[in-house]
Write a protein that holds these residues in place. Structure first.
Motif, PDB file in Angstrom:
ATOM      1  N   ALA A 245       0.682  -1.265   0.008  1.00 13.47           N
ATOM      2  CA  ALA A 245       0.033  -0.089   0.148  1.00 13.47           C
ATOM      3  C   ALA A 245       0.945   1.238  -0.214  1.00 13.47           C
ATOM      4  N   ASN A 246       2.080   0.893   0.118  1.00 14.25           N
ATOM      5  CA  ASN A 246       3.055   2.300   0.450  1.00 14.25           C
ATOM      6  C   ASN A 246       2.866   3.139  -1.109  1.00 14.25           C
ATOM      7  N   GLY A 247       2.497   4.516  -0.783  1.00 18.30           N
ATOM      8  CA  GLY A 247       2.738   5.349  -1.965  1.00 18.30           C
ATOM      9  C   GLY A 247       1.418   5.421  -2.934  1.00 18.30           C
ATOM     10  N   THR A 248       0.448   4.712  -2.650  1.00 20.02           N
ATOM     11  CA  THR A 248      -0.943   4.710  -3.176  1.00 20.02           C
ATOM     12  C   THR A 248      -1.690   5.698  -2.783  1.00 20.02           C
ATOM     13  N   GLN A 249      -2.444   6.342  -3.708  1.00 14.71           N
ATOM     14  CA  GLN A 249      -3.478   7.515  -3.297  1.00 14.71           C
ATOM     15  C   GLN A 249      -4.583   7.435  -4.254  1.00 14.71           C
ATOM     16  N   ALA A 250      -5.998   7.595  -3.703  1.00 21.02           N
ATOM     17  CA  ALA A 250      -7.084   8.027  -4.531  1.00 21.02           C
ATOM     18  C   ALA A 250      -7.753   9.156  -4.325  1.00 21.02           C
ATOM     19  N   THR A 251      -7.837   9.911  -5.332  1.00 17.77           N
ATOM     20  CA  THR A 251      -8.540  11.174  -5.346  1.00 17.77           C
ATOM     21  C   THR A 251      -9.912  10.869  -5.882  1.00 17.77           C
ATOM     22  N   VAL A 252     -11.205  11.317  -5.201  1.00 19.69           N
ATOM     23  CA  VAL A 252     -12.408  11.280  -6.040  1.00 19.69           C
ATOM     24  C   VAL A 252     -13.269  12.309  -5.586  1.00 19.69           C
ATOM     25  N   SER A 253     -13.943  12.829  -6.765  1.00 21.95           N
ATOM     26  CA  SER A 253     -14.897  14.170  -6.678  1.00 21.95           C
ATOM     27  C   SER A 253     -15.931  13.851  -7.746  1.00 21.95           C
ATOM     28  N   HIS A 254     -17.022  14.433  -7.384  1.00 21.68           N
ATOM     29  CA  HIS A 254     -18.148  14.398  -8.030  1.00 21.68           C
ATOM     30  C   HIS A 254     -18.852  13.054  -8.496  1.00 21.68           C
ATOM     31  N   SER A 255     -18.528  12.035  -7.686  1.00 15.19           N
ATOM     32  CA  SER A 255     -19.038  10.503  -7.721  1.00 15.19           C
ATOM     33  C   SER A 255     -19.884  10.079  -6.644  1.00 15.19           C
ATOM     34  N   PHE A 256     -20.520   8.807  -7.004  1.00 14.33           N
ATOM     35  CA  PHE A 256     -21.328   8.408  -6.302  1.00 14.33           C
ATOM     36  C   PHE A 256     -20.589   6.946  -5.758  1.00 14.33           C
ATOM     37  N   ILE A 257     -20.210   6.797  -4.736  1.00 13.64           N
ATOM     38  CA  ILE A 257     -19.336   5.435  -4.322  1.00 13.64           C
ATOM     39  C   ILE A 257     -20.275   4.854  -3.035  1.00 13.64           C
ATOM     40  N   GLN A 258     -20.556   3.470  -3.379  1.00 10.89           N
ATOM     41  CA  GLN A 258     -21.259   2.892  -2.361  1.00 10.89           C
ATOM     42  C   GLN A 258     -20.417   2.950  -1.111  1.00 10.89           C
ATOM     43  N   GLY A 259     -21.333   3.463   0.176  1.00 10.20           N
ATOM     44  CA  GLY A 259     -20.566   3.616   1.406  1.00 10.20           C
ATOM     45  C   GLY A 259     -20.090   4.858   1.661  1.00 10.20           C
ATOM     46  N   GLY A 260     -19.976   5.487   0.668  1.00  7.54           N
ATOM     47  CA  GLY A 260     -19.398   7.010   0.767  1.00  7.54           C
ATOM     48  C   GLY A 260     -17.976   7.105   0.461  1.00  7.54           C
TER      49      GLY A 260
END
Length: 826
Positions: A245-260
């Motif tokens: 998991a080192n160095g991983t990153q997720a950026t999320v905007s204007h989306s509908f993700i189950q569980g938020g």
């Protein structure tokens, strides 16, 4: 942009010229041909666009390192790529763009690992700057499910440092990863941008964490916006466990993700508002159509919630071919809510037509065996490999309704019996239906329609449904200068049906068709119905069903052959080729005369004229000088031949003379030996008879004189022989030089056709049928014709027929050579 066509019948020699601009390469679907898209990829260069016709292709694609675009012409619902090698990725790309396909059946790109063999990217294995858009990726990653062989990323795998992969306007559904990343995995410092996508119903195990949706590992980065990620097992978005998991990153905007999920403009809620999420395929069982279960219902919270400003390259249409932004803003996910369908009235529409070029012998003999054979001249034309299928007829009919507002006859699938399908030829249409359909196809393809009518004022108009009553009263006219689609003339049809054979009864020869060569009667062992196009062997031109199948409309008002090409069909015309239920052998001259409104077991195949472009004079002006230094190489060659024959005769004479001298020398040597024997005998007698005194010495002196005379004669003959040998050697050297010159001339003569095919060589060249032609680096591409005493202009980059502009006649013309006289290589 230049355009090329690849199909089972038409492969090209189309890549022989160097190209500066990007090309369009059209791939035609043929269920009997495998690997046709990959063949186009292998021929393509950076910047090229490969346009793929609708069909279900079974192959695995590898872009290599080419920056090309592969695009379907009719979207993912009609264009599927199913992995031929199930234990590999459907598509491997390291740069380039993939647009408008359904991808299924892949496991992933295999790589050895400490666990055995791992597979990466069941649908797509991407690296570099790769773009995947308007695609449906489902049913991948199912190939392995055990400890020593696992799949990473069932849908899309992105891996590699500095790789930037874009996944846009796509549906990722029902893919599986044994080792996480059910839909998407960003790995080894790759960056993945997911835009306006729906990621639903994907699965994974919990081996390295449990990301059934979007996974990250080893520094992988993910940016998600305007998307819906829902209904996947485990985490919708997550990273591998532990050090991975080192160095991983997720950026999320204007989306509908189950569980938020934290981020600007993201929605929270318990339901994205799918129409029927437990039935994504809908009633038609095809993803990417209007009844898909994952389309949004009117109460969906995702409607109008996407941000158009952060998606500058958003698709104009959603994955089901509906217009984007039917409300205040775009909707989240790959489906747009609303009923407005796409319109492509300003874009060229592509259909799978399958045409081949025919250039009959000039003139060609037709009419046999039904009529006395006559010879006619037929210009080069294109004709359909198959009879037009019900599928193609329907696609054009639907497009004509949505884009032109034309209502065309529905027709039937061949005989219309219960066991027929869309691959049967269209039938039960009349000639007016056919001409309207051809005009619609021409307009949709941005070509000039061929069929015209005269209105009540006597003015010519393009034939369209509004003029149907005029056509019934005054008939149909044809515009021979148009480049649109039409039916073949009777002469064209017969020349094509013969497949190059002369005075034969059938397309294959004189053999009776029986039950295997054509579908031509109702009886035992026969289909007793129409069959799919291409079910019987083609003729030598690669044309199927030129005998049997269904009758075919042709532009002719009588069966008897004629040299006259008619311009109007008023009330009657002919059908050719035989039909499945006729009961008589389908000879190439067989047919019927019928009325223009008759409907029966008749269909048609397409034809197209080879029309010169409507262009003005070339930009380069005619030179004001006449080239000099004309060398007639044919006359020069004849002179060399005569000189060579003269030298050969001199050589023969010298050889004969040498043989005579050698014989004389041999005789002299024999005589000398005899004299030597006599001399020895005389010496013995001299020793025995010295007492004889002066008499004997006198005899010896006379003998010595005779010997000396003989020796002098021998020396003279030896010198003459040596001179003869020298002259013989000199003649032999001269003959060798002549032979070398002859061989050089033979090579020049042998190479002269190649010179005609390759880059221009300054000077004069002889072209059969066109005389002596001249050019130079100063004037090229202007070419001086000695026969015409004037200049022509060769349009660089054209292919057979090659286009030339005659400055004296001030018009373009086609030159039909076996190869271009000059190319644009220099």
């Amino acid at each position: 942009m230049k355009k090329y066509i690849l199909s089972s019948m038409f492969f090209l020699a189309l890549f022989s010229f160097p190209l500066i601009h990007a090309r369009e390469i059209e791939v035609k679907y043929d269920p009997k041909i495998n690997g046709v898209i990959q063949s186009a990829i292998d021929l393509a260069s950076d910047g090229d666009i490969i346009l793929v016709s609708p069909g279900s292709y079974q192959e695995n694609l590898n872009f290599g390192n080419k920056d090309i675009k592969i695009q379907s012409t009719d979207g993912p619902s009609k264009t599927m790529i199913e992995a031929a090698d199930k234990m590999n990725s459907v598509v491997i790309m390291n740069g380039g763009t993939l647009h408008g396909f359904t991808l299924t059946g892949g496991t992933g790109t295999p790589k050895k690992s400490s666990y055995g063999s791992d597979y990466y990217g069941g649908g797509v294995h991407a690296s570099g700057n790769s773009v995947i858009e308007n695609c449906i990726i489902y049913g991948n990653g199912q190939g392995v499910d055990r400890k020593n062989a696992g799949t990473f990323a069932g849908g899309v795998y992105a891996g590699g440092k500095n790789s930037q992969v874009i996944l846009r306007n796509s549906l990722i559904y029902n893919n599986y990863a044994w080792a996480c990343g059910g839909a998407v995995l960003s790995d080894h410092r790759a960056s993945v941008k997911i835009e306006n996508c729906t990621i639903f119903g994907n699965k994974s195990t919990s081996f390295f964490g449990h990301q059934g949706g979007v996974g990250m590992a080893n520094g992988g980065q993910v940016e998600i916006f305007n998307s819906i990620v829902w209904g996947n097992t485990g985490e919708e978005i997550g990273a591998f466990s532990g050090i991975y998991a080192n160095g991983t990153q997720a950026t999320v905007s204007h989306s509908f993700i189950q569980g938020g999920y934290p981020g600007v403009g993201n929605l929270t809620g318990s339901n994205p508002g799918f129409i029927k999420e437990n039935d994504p395929f809908g009633a038609d069982r095809i993803l990417g159509t209007a009844d898909d279960g994952l389309r949004l219902d009117q109460n969906s919270p995702a409607i109008d919630q996407a941000n158009s400003k952060i998606a500058p390259k958003a698709s104009e249409f959603d994955v089901a071919n509906f217009l984007r932004r039917q409300g205040k803003n775009m909707d989240m996910g790959c489906y747009e809510f609303g009923e407005s369908r796409t319109t492509q009235s300003k874009e060229k529409k592509h259909f799978a037509l399958g045409m081949v070029g025919i250039e009959p012998a000039d003139p060609i003999s037709i009419g046999y065996p039904k009529y006395p054979a006559i010879k006619v001249g037929i210009p080069k034309f294109l004709i359909g490999v198959h009879e037009v299928t019900f599928q193609t007829w329907t696609e054009v009919r639907i497009a004509a309704k949505s884009q032109l507002g034309w209502d065309l006859n529905r027709g039937t699938q061949g005989s219309g019996y219960q066991d027929t399908n869309q691959r049967h030829p269209v039938a039960h249409i009349n000639f007016l239906d056919v001409t309207l359909w051809c005009n619609a196809l021409s307009l949709l393809s941005q070509s000039q329609p061929c069929y015209m009518i005269e209105d009540t004022n006597g003015n010519k108009q393009v034939f369209e449904p509004a003029y149907l009553s005029d056509a019934k009263k005054r008939g149909i006219f044809i515009e021979w200068g148009a480049n649109g689609m039409r039916v073949p003339t009777g002469n064209e049809w017969e020349a094509a049906a013969r497949g190059g054979l002369l005075e034969k009864k059938y397309p294959w020869g004189d053999q009776y068709p029986g039950k295997v060569l054509a579908n031509w009667y109702v009886g035992s062992g026969m289909p007793n119905s129409s069959t799919e196009v291409g079910s019987y062997q083609p003729n030598a031109f690669g044309l199927f069903d030129m005998a049997g199948g269904v009758n075919e409309f042709v532009w002719d008002d009588q069966l008897k052959p004629t040299t006259i090409r008619i311009d109007q069909i008023k009330d009657r015309l002919t059908i050719r080729g035989g039909t499945w239920n006729a009961g008589w052998a389908p000879e190439v001259t067989h047919g019927w005369e019928i009325g223009v409104t008759w409907t029966g077991t008749a269909g048609f195949r397409l034809a197209q004229s080879q029309v010169l472009p409507n262009r003005g004079a070339p930009a380069l002006k005619e030179p004001n000088e006449v080239p000099g230094g004309f060398i007639n190489y044919i006359t020069l060659l004849e002179e060399v031949k005569r000189e060579l024959a003269k030298k050969e005769q001199e050589l023969v004479d010298l050889l004969k003379q040498g043989e005579g001298k050698e014989k004389t020398l041999k005789d002299l040597k024999a005589e000398l030996a005899k004299l030597e024997r006599e001399c020895k005998a005389a010496e013995a007698g001299l020793r025995a008879c010295e007492q004889e005194g002066v008499r004997i010495r006198s005899e010896i002196a006379n003998a010595d004189k005779q010997i000396l005379s003989r020796e002098l004669q021998l020396i003279a003959l030896g010198g003459e022989l040596e001179g003869a040998r020298k002259r013989l050697k000199d003649a032999d050297c001269e003959r060798q030089k002549i032979e070398e010159r002859m061989e050089h001339l033979r090579e020049e003569i042998k190479d002269s056709p190649n010179k005609l095919k390759t880059a221009h060589t300054p000077g004069w060249h002889y072209a059969p049928g066109y005389g002596w032609l001249w050019t130079s680096p100063k004037h090229y591409p202007q070419i001086y014709s000695n026969a015409r005493q004037g200049w022509v202009y060769y349009e660089q980059g054209t292919m057979e027929p090659w286009l030339y502009y005659d400055y004296q006649l001030e018009q373009w013309e086609e030159w039909f050579l076996a190869a271009p006289l000059f190319s644009s290589n220099n």
